[in-house]
Enzyme design. Structure first.
Site, PDB file in Angstrom:
ATOM      1  N   GLU A 158      58.169   8.207  37.255  1.00 38.50           N
ATOM      2  CA  GLU A 158      59.240   9.189  37.014  1.00 38.50           C
ATOM      3  C   GLU A 158      58.645  10.588  36.878  1.00 38.50           C
ATOM      4  OE1 GLU A 158      61.682   7.935  33.703  1.00 38.50           O
ATOM      5  OE2 GLU A 158      62.864   6.651  34.977  1.00 38.50           O
ATOM      6  N   GLU A 234      63.650   0.233  38.634  1.00 35.87           N
ATOM      7  CA  GLU A 234      63.903  -0.110  37.234  1.00 35.87           C
ATOM      8  C   GLU A 234      65.398  -0.249  37.064  1.00 35.87           C
ATOM      9  OE1 GLU A 234      62.119   2.227  34.158  1.00 35.87           O
ATOM     10  OE2 GLU A 234      60.297   2.475  35.358  1.00 35.87           O
TER      11      GLU A 234
HETATM   12  C1  GLA Z   1      62.041   4.883  32.355  1.00 39.24           C
HETATM   13  C2  GLA Z   1      60.549   4.639  32.394  1.00 39.24           C
HETATM   14  C3  GLA Z   1      60.184   3.293  31.818  1.00 39.24           C
HETATM   15  C4  GLA Z   1      60.895   3.069  30.502  1.00 39.24           C
HETATM   16  C5  GLA Z   1      62.379   3.201  30.713  1.00 39.24           C
HETATM   17  C6  GLA Z   1      63.201   3.008  29.467  1.00 39.24           C
HETATM   18  O1  GLA Z   1      62.648   4.269  33.370  1.00 39.24           O
HETATM   19  O2  GLA Z   1      60.051   4.717  33.703  1.00 39.24           O
HETATM   20  O3  GLA Z   1      58.790   3.229  31.644  1.00 39.24           O
HETATM   21  O4  GLA Z   1      60.446   4.007  29.579  1.00 39.24           O
HETATM   22  O5  GLA Z   1      62.676   4.492  31.154  1.00 39.24           O
HETATM   23  O6  GLA Z   1      62.974   1.778  28.899  1.00 39.24           O
END
Ligand code: GLA
Length: 585
Positions: A158, A234
């Site tokens: 991210e 995700e």
């Molecule tokens: C984002 C991050 C993950 C995690 C999620 C929340 O997607 O990439 O590593 O922190 O948020 O659980």
């Protein structure tokens, strides 16, 4: 030679379309003797892939160290995935977020304030390269073209939510290629135009992270990734918890409907999480968007497989959804038995302020050091000095990260909490000042990653700097060795105020998972047979700690409790199931 590639619309395994049905399972949050069980349950749910992050700071607790043993044996984990007939996705960061201490970045790296964070700064990049080289030594021979399970490797995490340094992303991608990673490289971003633009890099396959409104989010992703498979890297099917807040849950039916929409749109998916596991020891992270919020020990995540590895209603609902699109093995998962119940008395209190010399060896520091300035870095420290004042005076610290308990001549004076932005309190007079300072987890998201812990910016009394400190670091990866083997069992009657270490013994017929009820305790840390379960805190929401069966043994077992506040019941009690606390509604 098998190959995994990116086609016009699909991932291709040996030239044939392959939809990735993946579940996140972090080997570092599950006892290694339970890896195979959790992987097998993913297969039975209909998944064809397991995804894991790699936590740099866990593998590398100090510069020059790279530990791949026991619970950090990434190669063994990936081979178990292969043995189950599944594929693997590896996300080595170097930044992983993941509610993990410092987002996976080693705290030692930022002792030098000039080191850049998540950008193309030479000292940061040199350390990152050393780390990635070690990870890729494990991953390269386990890629699909070497008949291994690994089909995708993610670069950063991210990144568009943090920066837009394309040189940094390019350097990470080049490292991967130079080290021999040949499978497709991906990036993941939250599905906004800004973040996808900032976090992506041409040549790397862009994916998105979200847990709802699949059609809309996939359309946004498509604008930035005009060809190739759409993937939700995700799919947030649950959420994590903070101390002092509620336990997050989502309905199985709603989560299943969201998954259905994603699969109906033809997308590939990685469930975040398939099985969350536990932030054992001192591994949990924290958030801070103006208020510090430490993450709980449980990382249950309301995932399809609960913290103890048992299938939930969400597991069965997801299995049904997946079966609408793909073959699911006709092997439902085994049904879990309730955990054994037991109680045992806590005995043998050893109070930190009465006998600090039994807990460790103090160091002399003229100026008050942060925890990061101590070597090796502890999670707690007791700092003491003499203060002169004829009457009431104000004790003030630059900043408290994250909790300070203040004592004068052994008597409690008060506490300071980072969450309340507290950094000063009144003391009644001069005397022997002792402050127990606790790190509650490093921030893992946003601008505060990499910051130092402890009492930051020194201490003053009525504006005068305090010097001449005695510092006792408490490292706590194993319990402080306060008891001699010959110590007799000293019973405890009623409530006990800490900081204090206590212990209990209990027998088991055979090893089994346990749920340790912490409802009668204040704030502290627990070890079972030397294995650190993590923190507990009366503010909740979680009220039980998960004890993985493999740390227990048939016959005698020992629990050690470090109580930092006060416990009302000097008892170890294990209950049949978890209690992760109150939910929002
Ligand atoms: C984002 C991050 C993950 C995690 C999620 C929340 O997607 O990439 O590593 O922190 O948020 O659980």
């Amino acid at each position: 030679m098998p190959e995994f590639t990116i086609g016009e619309r699909d991932f291709l395994l040996d030239g044939r379309p392959f939809r990735v049905l993946s579940g996140a399972l972090h080997y570092f949050r599950v006892h290694p003797d339970q890896w195979a069980d959790r992987i097998d349950k993913a297969r039975r749910m209909g998944l064809n892939t397991i995804e894991t992050y790699v936590p740099w700071n866990a593998h590398s607790p100090a510069p020059g160290v790279f530990d791949l043993s026991g619970g950090l044996d990434l190669g063994r984990f990936l081979r178990l995935v292969a043995d189950a007939g599944l594929r693997a996705i590896v996300r080595p960061g170097p930044y992983i977020c993941a509610e993990w201490d410092n987002g996976g970045l080693p705290a030692w790296l930022f002792r030098d304030p000039e080191v850049g964070v998540r950008r193309a700064e030479p000292r940061y990049l040199a350390a990152v390269k050393d780390y990635l080289d070690r990870v890729y030594e494990v991953v390269v021979p386990l890629q699909v073209q070497h008949d291994g399970p690994v089909i995708l490797v993610q670069v950063e995490n991210e990144y568009g939510a943090f920066g837009d340094d394309k040189t940094y992303l390019k350097t990470l991608a080049e490292h991967a290629r130079d080290a021999g990673i040949t499978v497709p490289l991906t990036t993941v971003d939250q599905p906004t135009d800004e973040m996808l633009a900032a976090g992506g890099l041409d040549g790397l396959h862009r994916t998105a992270s979200f847990g709802s409104r699949a059609a809309e989010r996939l359309a946004t992703l498509r604008r930035h990734q005009p060809t190739g498979p759409l993937m939700c890297s995700e799919f947030w099917n649950g959420w994590f918890d903070h101390w002092g807040a509620h336990h997050h849950t989502t309905s199985a039916a709603d989560a299943a409907a969201e998954l259905d929409a994603l699969l109906a749109a033809g997308a590939s998916v990685n469930l975040y999480m398939f099985h969350g596991g536990t932030n054992f020891g001192f591994t949990s992270g924290a958030n801070d968007k103006g208020v510090y919020q430490p993450t709980t020990t449980s990382y249950d995540y309301d995932a399809p497989l609960d913290e103890a590895g048992n299938p939930t209603a969400k597991y069965h609902a997801f299995r049904e959804v997946i079966a609408r699109y793909h073959d699911v093995p006709d092997e439902p998962p085994p049904v879990a038995a309730p955990a054994p119940e037991l109680t045992a008395a806590l005995t043998d209190p050893v109070f930190l302020l009465d006998a600090p010399e039994r807990w460790g060896v103090p160091e002399r520091h003229d100026a008050l050091p942060t925890l990061d300035e101590l070597e090796p870095m502890p999670r707690l420290a007791l700092v003491t000095t003499r203060v002169d004042a004829a009457g009431p005076a104000v004790l003030c610290f630059g900043e408290v990260r994250d909790h300070a308990s203040v004592f004068l001549d052994g008597d409690p004076v008060g506490t300071l909490m980072r969450e309340h932005h507290q950094r000063a309190l009144g003391v009644p007079r001069g005397g022997r000042l002792a402050v127990l300072v606790e790190d509650h987890g490093r921030v893992n998201y946003g601008r505060r990653i990499g910051e130092a812990k402890g009492l930051v910016g020194g201490a003053t009394l009525d504006g005068e700097p305090l010097t001449g400190w005695e510092v006792l670091p408490l490292r706590l990866d194993v319990p402080p060795p306060v008891w001699d083997d010959g110590d007799e069992r000293v019973p405890v009657d009623g409530a006990v105020a800490g900081p204090v270490l206590l212990r209990a013994r209990f027998d088991l017929d055979r090893p089994a998972d346990l749920h340790l009820d912490t409802a009668g305790w204040g704030r502290g840390v627990v070890w079972v047979n030397g294995f650190c379960l993590g923190r507990y805190w009366s503010r909740g929401p979680q009220r039980t700690l998960y004890v993985p069966g493999p740390v227990l043994r048939a016959g005698g077992n020992e629990v050690v409790v470090l109580e930092l506040a006060a416990l009302t019941e000097p008892t170890v009690r294990c209950v049949p199931g978890p209690d992760l606390g109150h939910v929002e509604s």
